[in-house]
Scaffold this motif. Structure first.
Motif, PDB file in Angstrom:
ATOM      1  N   ALA A  20       0.823  -1.202   0.000  1.00 14.45           N
ATOM      2  CA  ALA A  20       0.000   0.000   0.000  1.00 14.45           C
ATOM      3  C   ALA A  20       0.857   1.251   0.000  1.00 14.45           C
ATOM      4  O   ALA A  20       2.040   1.231   0.314  1.00 14.45           O
ATOM      5  N   ALA A  21       0.204   2.335  -0.356  1.00 16.71           N
ATOM      6  CA  ALA A  21       0.894   3.625  -0.385  1.00 16.71           C
ATOM      7  C   ALA A  21       1.212   4.080   1.021  1.00 16.71           C
ATOM      8  O   ALA A  21       0.404   3.943   1.929  1.00 16.71           O
ATOM      9  N   ASN A  22       2.401   4.609   1.215  1.00 13.24           N
ATOM     10  CA  ASN A  22       2.783   5.187   2.489  1.00 13.24           C
ATOM     11  C   ASN A  22       2.729   6.706   2.395  1.00 13.24           C
ATOM     12  O   ASN A  22       2.358   7.270   1.375  1.00 13.24           O
ATOM     13  N   ALA A  23       3.084   7.370   3.491  1.00 10.54           N
ATOM     14  CA  ALA A  23       3.072   8.827   3.508  1.00 10.54           C
ATOM     15  C   ALA A  23       4.051   9.369   2.472  1.00 10.54           C
ATOM     16  O   ALA A  23       5.057   8.739   2.142  1.00 10.54           O
ATOM     17  N   LEU A  79       7.761  -1.179   4.104  1.00 10.69           N
ATOM     18  CA  LEU A  79       7.801  -1.061   5.558  1.00 10.69           C
ATOM     19  C   LEU A  79       6.536  -0.373   6.070  1.00 10.69           C
ATOM     20  O   LEU A  79       6.126   0.662   5.546  1.00 10.69           O
ATOM     21  N   PRO A  80       5.907  -0.917   7.125  1.00 12.68           N
ATOM     22  CA  PRO A  80       4.681  -0.307   7.643  1.00 12.68           C
ATOM     23  C   PRO A  80       4.968   0.936   8.471  1.00 12.68           C
ATOM     24  O   PRO A  80       6.076   1.136   8.973  1.00 12.68           O
ATOM     25  N   ASN A  81       3.955   1.782   8.601  1.00 13.41           N
ATOM     26  CA  ASN A  81       4.005   2.870   9.561  1.00 13.41           C
ATOM     27  C   ASN A  81       3.788   2.290  10.958  1.00 13.41           C
ATOM     28  O   ASN A  81       3.305   1.165  11.117  1.00 13.41           O
ATOM     29  N   VAL A  82       4.132   3.078  11.984  1.00 10.53           N
ATOM     30  CA  VAL A  82       4.087   2.557  13.352  1.00 10.53           C
ATOM     31  C   VAL A  82       3.407   3.567  14.280  1.00 10.53           C
ATOM     32  O   VAL A  82       3.673   4.770  14.207  1.00 10.53           O
ATOM     33  N   ARG A  83       2.507   3.051  15.118  1.00  8.58           N
ATOM     34  CA  ARG A  83       1.887   3.872  16.149  1.00  8.58           C
ATOM     35  C   ARG A  83       1.983   3.143  17.487  1.00  8.58           C
ATOM     36  O   ARG A  83       1.730   1.937  17.572  1.00  8.58           O
ATOM     37  N   LEU A  84       2.328   3.884  18.538  1.00  5.31           N
ATOM     38  CA  LEU A  84       2.410   3.347  19.891  1.00  5.31           C
ATOM     39  C   LEU A  84       1.401   4.078  20.766  1.00  5.31           C
ATOM     40  O   LEU A  84       1.383   5.311  20.806  1.00  5.31           O
ATOM     41  N   ILE A  85       0.538   3.322  21.465  1.00  6.58           N
ATOM     42  CA  ILE A  85      -0.491   3.915  22.325  1.00  6.58           C
ATOM     43  C   ILE A  85      -0.421   3.271  23.709  1.00  6.58           C
ATOM     44  O   ILE A  85      -0.411   2.030  23.826  1.00  6.58           O
ATOM     45  N   TYR A  86      -0.384   4.103  24.730  1.00  9.43           N
ATOM     46  CA  TYR A  86      -0.385   3.614  26.115  1.00  9.43           C
ATOM     47  C   TYR A  86      -1.614   4.165  26.838  1.00  9.43           C
ATOM     48  O   TYR A  86      -1.887   5.370  26.797  1.00  9.43           O
ATOM     49  N   TYR A 125      -0.471  -0.096   7.162  1.00 10.21           N
ATOM     50  CA  TYR A 125      -0.252   0.472   5.836  1.00 10.21           C
ATOM     51  C   TYR A 125      -1.386   1.438   5.504  1.00 10.21           C
ATOM     52  O   TYR A 125      -2.536   1.192   5.853  1.00 10.21           O
ATOM     53  N   GLU A 126      -1.049   2.517   4.816  1.00  7.44           N
ATOM     54  CA  GLU A 126      -2.055   3.459   4.337  1.00  7.44           C
ATOM     55  C   GLU A 126      -2.510   3.019   2.948  1.00  7.44           C
ATOM     56  O   GLU A 126      -1.845   3.287   1.946  1.00  7.44           O
ATOM     57  N   VAL A 127      -3.642   2.349   2.899  1.00 12.07           N
ATOM     58  CA  VAL A 127      -4.170   1.897   1.611  1.00 12.07           C
ATOM     59  C   VAL A 127      -4.699   3.085   0.819  1.00 12.07           C
ATOM     60  O   VAL A 127      -4.506   3.180  -0.395  1.00 12.07           O
ATOM     61  N   LEU A 128      -5.372   4.005   1.500  1.00  8.23           N
ATOM     62  CA  LEU A 128      -5.841   5.257   0.909  1.00  8.23           C
ATOM     63  C   LEU A 128      -5.391   6.403   1.792  1.00  8.23           C
ATOM     64  O   LEU A 128      -5.433   6.308   3.023  1.00  8.23           O
ATOM     65  N   ASP A 129      -4.976   7.494   1.191  1.00 10.76           N
ATOM     66  CA  ASP A 129      -4.507   8.643   1.966  1.00 10.76           C
ATOM     67  C   ASP A 129      -4.776   9.925   1.183  1.00 10.76           C
ATOM     68  O   ASP A 129      -3.862  10.572   0.678  1.00 10.76           O
ATOM     69  N   ASN A 130      -6.057  10.286   1.074  1.00 14.88           N
ATOM     70  CA  ASN A 130      -6.428  11.542   0.436  1.00 14.88           C
ATOM     71  C   ASN A 130      -7.702  12.043   1.113  1.00 14.88           C
ATOM     72  O   ASN A 130      -7.717  12.173   2.335  1.00 14.88           O
ATOM     73  N   VAL A 131      -8.742  12.337   0.365  1.00  9.01           N
ATOM     74  CA  VAL A 131     -10.003  12.751   0.998  1.00  9.01           C
ATOM     75  C   VAL A 131     -10.565  11.620   1.844  1.00  9.01           C
ATOM     76  O   VAL A 131     -11.137  11.831   2.905  1.00  9.01           O
ATOM     77  N   ASP A 135      -6.552   2.701   6.592  1.00 10.43           N
ATOM     78  CA  ASP A 135      -5.355   2.040   7.105  1.00 10.43           C
ATOM     79  C   ASP A 135      -5.721   0.628   7.544  1.00 10.43           C
ATOM     80  O   ASP A 135      -6.789   0.413   8.134  1.00 10.43           O
ATOM     81  N   ILE A 136      -4.850  -0.328   7.277  1.00  6.53           N
ATOM     82  CA  ILE A 136      -5.034  -1.681   7.789  1.00  6.53           C
ATOM     83  C   ILE A 136      -3.699  -2.190   8.308  1.00  6.53           C
ATOM     84  O   ILE A 136      -2.633  -1.805   7.811  1.00  6.53           O
ATOM     85  N   GLY A 137      -3.756  -3.049   9.330  1.00  7.36           N
ATOM     86  CA  GLY A 137      -2.518  -3.552   9.878  1.00  7.36           C
ATOM     87  C   GLY A 137      -2.727  -4.481  11.047  1.00  7.36           C
ATOM     88  O   GLY A 137      -3.774  -5.109  11.199  1.00  7.36           O
ATOM     89  N   LEU A 138      -1.722  -4.550  11.886  1.00  5.97           N
ATOM     90  CA  LEU A 138      -1.689  -5.463  13.021  1.00  5.97           C
ATOM     91  C   LEU A 138      -1.383  -4.680  14.292  1.00  5.97           C
ATOM     92  O   LEU A 138      -0.483  -3.845  14.314  1.00  5.97           O
TER      93      LEU A 138
END
Length: 245
Positions: A20-23, A79-86, A125-131, A135-138
């Motif tokens: 998928a498209a990334n940033a 390579l996927p994007n990464v988010r960390l949430i606590y 991954y950002e499958v779509l990133d416009n209007v 995002d889908i992932g694990l």
């Protein structure tokens, strides 16, 4: 232990996604906020005669909880994007009640203290990133819990488990720098489910500062996990702020 087996198919399902498209550029954001959640539900050991209601027996109510997050988005393919949430959930209560838990009967004035911490490591991954955003992932979630129930004698225990969950976000941007989105992390296996749903509005200013507000619901349903059955729901509104570079 059943929870350790919870849908490891989620790993392969998330990673089989298309390239998928990334940033377009490197982006880093860090922030946090307050979640005003209300708890409901019950739990029991599998060998106890009845469940413990967290409102009627433990006297839990609405509490303001803190959460923190950091996100890294990049233009590198594959390579996927990464988010960390606590997120930390602290609940406690005291009152006149009677129940049995872990084979011990509590009666009279009973106090309790529960601490639940979730740390989410999301690769997506950002499958779509416009209007329209998709995002889908694990989501690899670490769940820690410590509790103490006191009534003359006390019961104290803790557990620490890591669970793989499918992750998805769907959003829309009706105006520049504004996004309305819903995101879900979910896994189910053998009668047990863990889910985390968020609906929010976020706006990023031209000065690297952003604000967000919305509604969040965490649900835990355990069927004989560490000899425990549980149906717990934490839900309510939240608001936060972040820096985005």
């Amino acid at each position: 232990m059943k929870l350790k087996k919870l849908s490891y198919f989620a790993l392969s399902a998330a990673l089989i996604s298309p390239l998928a498209a990334n940033a377009d550029t490197l982006s880093v954001s860090v922030g946090g906020g307050v979640w005003n959640e209300t708890a409901s539900g019950n739990f029991q050991k599998t060998y106890d005669p009845a469940s413990v209601d967290i409102k009627d027996n433990l006297f839990w109510g609405s509490e303001s909880q803190g959460y923190f997050f950091a996100t890294l988005e990049h233009p590198i393919p594959i390579l996927p994007n990464v988010r960390l949430i606590y997120t930390k959930l602290d609940q406690s209560g005291s009152g006149d009640t009677s129940f049995t838990f872990d084979g011990e009967t509590f009666s009279g004035t009973v106090s309790n203290d529960f601490k639940i911490e979730t740390t989410d490591l999301i690769a997506y991954y950002e499958v779509l990133d416009n209007v329209v955003s998709l995002d889908i992932g694990l989501n690899i979630r670490n769940l820690k819990a410590d509790y103490t129930i006191i009534n003359g004698s006390s019961v104290t225990d803790s557990f620490d488990e890591t669970v793989p969950m499918l992750y998805a976000l769907v959003g829309g941007s009706p105006l520049p720098n504004l996004i309305i989105s819903g995101e879900l992390s979910y896994v189910a296996y053998s009668g047990s489910t863990v889910s985390d749903f968020t609906a929010k509005v976020a706006y990023t200013t031209d000065f690297f500062v952003g604000f967000e507000a919305g509604y969040r619901q965490q649900k835990f349903e355990f069927d004989d996990v560490s000899d425990t059955n549980a149906k717990l729901d934490f839900s309510g509104v939240f608001a936060g702020a972040y820096l985005k570079f």
